[in-house]
Design a protein around this motif. Structure first.
Motif: not given
Length: 173
Positions: A27-35, A107-112, A138-146
């Motif tokens: 749930i936290v990872a989803l929020g971080l990913s969306k940020s 791309g999320h990791s690169a942008g962040a 960056s970690l959130s992208r692995v946690v959410v499975g993408v």
């Protein structure tokens, strides 16, 4: 990608990825990913450019240049490498639907990391929170499975590299 590196990357993916959508860190990872989706970047750059005057304008210019360098590299590598996302390889369903088919680089990791590096250069007092946030995205992208872990590491290095180049170029003006 073959061999031991791919095996290690897959093992790390399954060590971090949790299939239960109710697990608190997903749930936290989803929020971080969306940020890290990008809208926040534009809004913050505009706010900085307006309220921080020359410093904010220099930051906004640096960030725009860094993204102008990073995006073509990102799109080229994404299509050239064409690594299938883990959520499409395994029976595990991701917590969100990715915007495209391929996973390397993230791309999320690169942008962040690009954004955190640029903003840290101009407002150093924010460096630690920004680095924590970029790591979380960056970690959130692995946690959410993408993404696999290697995807986010390559994305982070790409973002830092493009930001550093832009910082150097703007500094020469």
């Amino acid at each position: 990608m073959k061999g031991k590196l791919a095996q290690l990357d897959t093992a790390l993916y399954f060590a971090v990825f949790t299939p239960s959508p109710k697990h608190w860190w997903r749930i936290v990872a989803l929020g971080l990913s969306k940020s890290g989706n990008g809208g926040l970047y534009v809004l913050l750059a505009i706010i900085c450019a307006i309220f921080l005057e020359q410093l904010g304008q220099q930051f906004a210019l640096t960030a725009v240049l860094a993204f102008a360098l990073e995006r073509p590299v990102y799109f080229y590598l994404k299509k050239r490498i064409a690594r299938v996302r883990p959520c499409d390889c395994f029976s595990q369903k991701a917590l969100l639907t990715p915007g495209d088919k391929f996973s390397l680089p993230s791309g999320h990791s690169a942008g962040a990391w690009l954004y955190a590096t640029c903003l840290s250069e101009h407002i150093p007092i924010l460096s630690i929170p920004l680095l924590i946030w970029a790591t979380g995205v960056s970690l959130s992208r692995v946690v959410v499975g993408v993404h696999y872990p290697l995807d986010v590491v390559v994305g982070a290095l790409m973002g830092i590299g493009c930001a550093s180049l832009a910082i150097g170029l703007v500094g020469m003006l």
